[in-house]
Motif scaffolding. Sequence first.
Motif, PDB file in Angstrom:
ATOM      1  N   LEU A   1      -1.104   6.932   0.201  1.00 49.11           N
ATOM      2  CA  LEU A   1      -2.221   7.469   1.042  1.00 49.11           C
ATOM      3  C   LEU A   1      -1.865   8.664   1.722  1.00 49.11           C
ATOM      4  CD1 LEU A   1      -3.305   3.919   2.878  1.00 49.11           C
ATOM      5  CD2 LEU A   1      -4.504   5.348   0.763  1.00 49.11           C
ATOM      6  N   LYS A   2      -2.504   9.675   1.588  1.00 44.72           N
ATOM      7  CA  LYS A   2      -2.016  11.243   2.293  1.00 44.72           C
ATOM      8  C   LYS A   2      -2.189  10.902   3.684  1.00 44.72           C
ATOM      9  CE  LYS A   2      -3.530  13.593  -1.854  1.00 44.72           C
ATOM     10  NZ  LYS A   2      -4.615  13.612  -2.664  1.00 44.72           N
ATOM     11  N   GLY A  59      -5.445  12.371   5.160  1.00 46.38           N
ATOM     12  CA  GLY A  59      -6.559  11.836   4.589  1.00 46.38           C
ATOM     13  C   GLY A  59      -7.118  10.920   5.606  1.00 46.38           C
ATOM     14  N   ASP A  60      -7.685   9.937   5.285  1.00 46.35           N
ATOM     15  CA  ASP A  60      -8.385   9.018   6.157  1.00 46.35           C
ATOM     16  C   ASP A  60      -7.429   8.141   6.853  1.00 46.35           C
ATOM     17  OD1 ASP A  60     -10.917   9.509   5.454  1.00 46.35           O
ATOM     18  OD2 ASP A  60     -11.177   8.341   4.005  1.00 46.35           O
ATOM     19  N   TRP A  76      -3.871   2.682  -4.936  1.00 46.37           N
ATOM     20  CA  TRP A  76      -3.149   2.937  -3.809  1.00 46.37           C
ATOM     21  C   TRP A  76      -2.338   1.752  -3.543  1.00 46.37           C
ATOM     22  CZ3 TRP A  76      -3.580   7.702  -3.216  1.00 46.37           C
ATOM     23  CH2 TRP A  76      -4.877   8.130  -3.553  1.00 46.37           C
ATOM     24  N   VAL A  90       0.943  -1.071   0.013  1.00 47.87           N
ATOM     25  CA  VAL A  90       0.085  -0.100  -0.089  1.00 47.87           C
ATOM     26  C   VAL A  90       1.017   1.273   0.262  1.00 47.87           C
ATOM     27  CG1 VAL A  90      -1.793   1.250   1.219  1.00 47.87           C
ATOM     28  CG2 VAL A  90      -1.727  -1.168   1.270  1.00 47.87           C
ATOM     29  N   GLU A 106      -9.340  -2.376   6.711  1.00 46.42           N
ATOM     30  CA  GLU A 106      -8.470  -1.446   6.601  1.00 46.42           C
ATOM     31  C   GLU A 106      -7.073  -1.846   6.583  1.00 46.42           C
ATOM     32  OE1 GLU A 106      -8.979   1.461   9.352  1.00 46.42           O
ATOM     33  OE2 GLU A 106     -11.239   1.901   8.800  1.00 46.42           O
ATOM     34  N   HIS A 155      -2.938  -0.057   5.568  1.00 48.11           N
ATOM     35  CA  HIS A 155      -2.144   1.262   5.567  1.00 48.11           C
ATOM     36  C   HIS A 155      -0.743   1.279   4.765  1.00 48.11           C
ATOM     37  CE1 HIS A 155      -4.486   0.641   9.152  1.00 48.11           C
ATOM     38  NE2 HIS A 155      -4.941   1.881   8.980  1.00 48.11           N
ATOM     39  N   ASN A 156      -0.454   2.550   4.525  1.00 48.54           N
ATOM     40  CA  ASN A 156       0.837   2.753   3.723  1.00 48.54           C
ATOM     41  C   ASN A 156       2.031   1.620   4.309  1.00 48.54           C
ATOM     42  OD1 ASN A 156       0.293   4.649   2.050  1.00 48.54           O
ATOM     43  ND2 ASN A 156       0.702   6.451   3.346  1.00 48.54           N
ATOM     44  N   LEU A 216      -6.818   2.486   3.478  1.00 46.18           N
ATOM     45  CA  LEU A 216      -7.042   2.105   2.223  1.00 46.18           C
ATOM     46  C   LEU A 216      -8.224   1.189   2.406  1.00 46.18           C
ATOM     47  CD1 LEU A 216      -7.395   1.562  -0.919  1.00 46.18           C
ATOM     48  CD2 LEU A 216      -5.508   0.045  -0.803  1.00 46.18           C
TER      49      LEU A 216
END
Length: 130
Positions: free
Chosen positions: A50-51, A54-55, A124, A47, A73, A75-76, A58
Amino acid sequence: MSRSGLALALGLGMAALAALPGSAQSLRIPVIEQPADDWDTCGLAEVAGLKAGGDGFLAVRAGPGSDFDKIDEVHNGDRLYLFSESGDWYGVLYGVGELDCSPITEPRKAERPGAKSGWVHKNWVRPLAG
């Protein structure tokens, strides 16, 4: 069975269901592993992008589209194993270390002990190998 006994049994059943991995509870479209002429059946990805503002996650969905339920979910930096592709979505396994993606001869559900499965949007996901 008394009302309190029934309520306790229902509560324990719901707790057992909640303890299942998200993909075991509600995956609507299975992730399929396909044979590919002596090639591995999956690719490694992570992943990415993702900002921070942001949320921060993903969504993992029950099928390839935003109209499917969110079941988890990622995550980066989280590692994903890519098995299926449908439009802008990847069918993935995740939540485990290294997976065996050796060639197979027949299509099958992509399942591995301890792994979760679901669908994520390609925007993403950064392929790493495979």
